[in-house]
Design a protein around this motif. Structure first.
Motif, PDB file in Angstrom:
ATOM      1  N   THR A   4       0.839  -1.191   0.000  1.00  0.00           N
ATOM      2  CA  THR A   4       0.000   0.000   0.000  1.00  0.00           C
ATOM      3  C   THR A   4       0.874   1.242   0.000  1.00  0.00           C
ATOM      4  O   THR A   4       1.826   1.336   0.794  1.00  0.00           O
ATOM      5  CB  THR A   4      -0.934   0.030   1.229  1.00  0.00           C
ATOM      6  OG1 THR A   4      -1.765  -1.125   1.212  1.00  0.00           O
ATOM      7  CG2 THR A   4      -1.822   1.268   1.201  1.00  0.00           C
ATOM      8  N   THR A   5       0.573   2.143  -0.899  1.00  0.00           N
ATOM      9  CA  THR A   5       1.244   3.430  -0.942  1.00  0.00           C
ATOM     10  C   THR A   5       0.187   4.510  -0.785  1.00  0.00           C
ATOM     11  O   THR A   5      -1.005   4.234  -0.851  1.00  0.00           O
ATOM     12  CB  THR A   5       2.028   3.613  -2.260  1.00  0.00           C
ATOM     13  OG1 THR A   5       2.786   4.817  -2.199  1.00  0.00           O
ATOM     14  CG2 THR A   5       1.082   3.671  -3.460  1.00  0.00           C
ATOM     15  N   THR A   6       0.627   5.724  -0.538  1.00  0.00           N
ATOM     16  CA  THR A   6      -0.305   6.826  -0.313  1.00  0.00           C
ATOM     17  C   THR A   6      -0.025   7.957  -1.286  1.00  0.00           C
ATOM     18  O   THR A   6       1.131   8.356  -1.463  1.00  0.00           O
ATOM     19  CB  THR A   6      -0.185   7.359   1.134  1.00  0.00           C
ATOM     20  OG1 THR A   6      -0.416   6.279   2.044  1.00  0.00           O
ATOM     21  CG2 THR A   6      -1.221   8.447   1.396  1.00  0.00           C
ATOM     22  N   LEU A   7      -1.077   8.456  -1.921  1.00  0.00           N
ATOM     23  CA  LEU A   7      -0.916   9.570  -2.851  1.00  0.00           C
ATOM     24  C   LEU A   7      -0.547  10.837  -2.100  1.00  0.00           C
ATOM     25  O   LEU A   7      -0.829  10.965  -0.898  1.00  0.00           O
ATOM     26  CB  LEU A   7      -2.222   9.796  -3.633  1.00  0.00           C
ATOM     27  CG  LEU A   7      -2.679   8.664  -4.551  1.00  0.00           C
ATOM     28  CD1 LEU A   7      -3.980   9.052  -5.255  1.00  0.00           C
ATOM     29  CD2 LEU A   7      -1.608   8.312  -5.579  1.00  0.00           C
ATOM     30  N   GLN A  17      -3.661   0.479  -3.166  1.00  0.00           N
ATOM     31  CA  GLN A  17      -3.264  -0.905  -2.945  1.00  0.00           C
ATOM     32  C   GLN A  17      -2.747  -1.497  -4.248  1.00  0.00           C
ATOM     33  O   GLN A  17      -3.401  -1.402  -5.291  1.00  0.00           O
ATOM     34  CB  GLN A  17      -4.439  -1.726  -2.420  1.00  0.00           C
ATOM     35  CG  GLN A  17      -4.096  -3.161  -2.069  1.00  0.00           C
ATOM     36  CD  GLN A  17      -5.295  -3.915  -1.518  1.00  0.00           C
ATOM     37  OE1 GLN A  17      -6.354  -3.339  -1.289  1.00  0.00           O
ATOM     38  NE2 GLN A  17      -5.125  -5.215  -1.336  1.00  0.00           N
ATOM     39  N   ILE A  18      -1.566  -2.125  -4.178  1.00  0.00           N
ATOM     40  CA  ILE A  18      -0.945  -2.728  -5.354  1.00  0.00           C
ATOM     41  C   ILE A  18      -0.715  -4.208  -5.083  1.00  0.00           C
ATOM     42  O   ILE A  18       0.025  -4.575  -4.176  1.00  0.00           O
ATOM     43  CB  ILE A  18       0.399  -2.045  -5.691  1.00  0.00           C
ATOM     44  CG1 ILE A  18       0.201  -0.533  -5.874  1.00  0.00           C
ATOM     45  CG2 ILE A  18       1.017  -2.668  -6.944  1.00  0.00           C
ATOM     46  CD1 ILE A  18       1.495   0.230  -6.077  1.00  0.00           C
ATOM     47  N   PRO A  19      -1.385  -5.100  -5.839  1.00  0.00           N
ATOM     48  CA  PRO A  19      -1.230  -6.544  -5.634  1.00  0.00           C
ATOM     49  C   PRO A  19       0.215  -6.977  -5.850  1.00  0.00           C
ATOM     50  O   PRO A  19       0.970  -6.329  -6.588  1.00  0.00           O
ATOM     51  CB  PRO A  19      -2.155  -7.165  -6.685  1.00  0.00           C
ATOM     52  CG  PRO A  19      -3.116  -6.072  -7.038  1.00  0.00           C
ATOM     53  CD  PRO A  19      -2.344  -4.797  -6.907  1.00  0.00           C
ATOM     54  N   HIS A  59     -10.316   4.904  -1.485  1.00  0.00           N
ATOM     55  CA  HIS A  59      -9.026   4.302  -1.805  1.00  0.00           C
ATOM     56  C   HIS A  59      -9.040   3.753  -3.227  1.00  0.00           C
ATOM     57  O   HIS A  59     -10.103   3.626  -3.853  1.00  0.00           O
ATOM     58  CB  HIS A  59      -8.637   3.208  -0.802  1.00  0.00           C
ATOM     59  CG  HIS A  59      -9.445   1.951  -0.890  1.00  0.00           C
ATOM     60  ND1 HIS A  59     -10.565   1.708  -0.128  1.00  0.00           N
ATOM     61  CD2 HIS A  59      -9.290   0.836  -1.676  1.00  0.00           C
ATOM     62  CE1 HIS A  59     -11.055   0.527  -0.408  1.00  0.00           C
ATOM     63  NE2 HIS A  59     -10.317  -0.027  -1.352  1.00  0.00           N
ATOM     64  N   LEU A  60      -7.862   3.424  -3.726  1.00  0.00           N
ATOM     65  CA  LEU A  60      -7.682   2.877  -5.063  1.00  0.00           C
ATOM     66  C   LEU A  60      -7.021   1.516  -4.967  1.00  0.00           C
ATOM     67  O   LEU A  60      -6.177   1.283  -4.103  1.00  0.00           O
ATOM     68  CB  LEU A  60      -6.799   3.803  -5.919  1.00  0.00           C
ATOM     69  CG  LEU A  60      -7.285   5.227  -6.181  1.00  0.00           C
ATOM     70  CD1 LEU A  60      -6.194   6.026  -6.881  1.00  0.00           C
ATOM     71  CD2 LEU A  60      -8.552   5.212  -7.021  1.00  0.00           C
TER      72      LEU A  60
END
Length: 296
Positions: A4-7, A17-19, A59-60
């Protein structure tokens, strides 16, 4: 495990969230022009007066990525979770980001014939997503590093049709159609509905942002961010050369394109193809012609 990263805060610090099977850094994400434009416009739109239900982006989740070559991002698929202020309603959020495109209505006019004696050039080429090996459509392509819509349009004409023209010979149908449109605000800028577009957020809070110039048409706003700007070009030819254009083979062989050209009478274009780009360009030309605003 997903990461998980934050904009950045200008995008309200939304988590992304990036799988684990997708290799994508935050820097790559933020530098992908289609994502940067989309998240900027969405953030601004959710802050605007056009958001009476108080929708917010929670969230994305990145769902897939297609690269052109080893590193360049071509398409990005994500799911955006957007809910109302009461947390009761969730909006559909599946998004395919690919960026803007251009469509070109290329017309041939046999010399010494009536002005309205026009023929439209269609390209017949394989389109696997459309489950066909011979889709009839107008020349079109993604806006990719050309610096301007007109530059991309001219390049597409040269690559797909074999006509080399100067940019100043192109007629921007989209721009002409949006002028004096009810989709314009009182100050002449685009609204954030319909064809329009909220001003992008600024990375510098004290800096006034410039309105984005998206005069084109959304191809499928329920899924795609793609906005297509339509241009037209009339190419004068000797009348006896008309037959030579039929069945002519062209295209970018090194990119795997195999394109056959097809000529149809312009007035019959609306029933000669199921390509929505062709129908949009035809309708814009007809509307501008009827309104007396077509510079031809």
């Amino acid at each position: 495990m997903s990461s998980t990263t934050t904009l950045p805060s200008i995008y309200n610090s939304v988590p992304v969230q990036i799988p684990p099977h997708i290799s994508l850094t935050q820097t790559e994400l933020l530098e992908f022009p289609a994502f940067k434009s989309w998240i900027s416009r969405l953030t601004s739109s959710l802050r605007s007066d056009n958001n009476p239900d108080g929708y917010t982006l929670r969230h994305l989740e990145i769902t897939n990525i297609v690269r052109f070559g080893a590193t360049k991002i071509g398409f990005l698929m994500l799911n955006a979770v957007v809910r109302d202020a009461d947390d009761k309603v969730s909006l559909p959020g599946a998004v395919l980001l690919r960026g803007p495109s251009v469509g070109i209505l290329a017309l041939l006019h046999p010399a010494n014939t009536p002005k309205k004696n026009l023929y439209a050039i269609l390209t017949l080429q394989p389109r696997i997503p459309g489950a066909t090996t011979s889709m009839a459509e107008i020349p079109a392509g993604m806006l990719d590093g050309h610096g301007s819509f007109t530059g991309a349009a001219a390049k597409e004409l040269e690559e797909e049709v074999g006509i080399t023209i100067s940019e100043d010979k192109l007629i921007n149908l989209s721009e002409l159609a949006i002028q004096s449109s009810p989709l314009l605000d009182r100050d002449g800028t685009k609204e954030s509905i319909g064809l329009a577009n909220a001003p992008p957020v600024s990375e510098n809070p004290g800096q006034e942002t410039e309105k984005q110039n998206l005069d084109g048409l959304f191809s499928s706003a329920g899924l795609l961010d793609e906005v297509i700007t339509y241009h037209a070009f009339v190419h004068e030819i000797p009348e006896n050369e008309l037959e030579q254009w039929k069945g002519r083979l062209t295209g970018l062989r090194d990119k795997g394109e195999r394109i056959t050209l097809k000529l149809v009478k312009f007035d019959e274009l609306w029933k000669a193809t199921r390509d929505s780009k062709a129908l949009c360009a035809w309708a814009l030309w007809k509307g501008l012609e009827e309104a007396g605003r077509l510079p031809y």
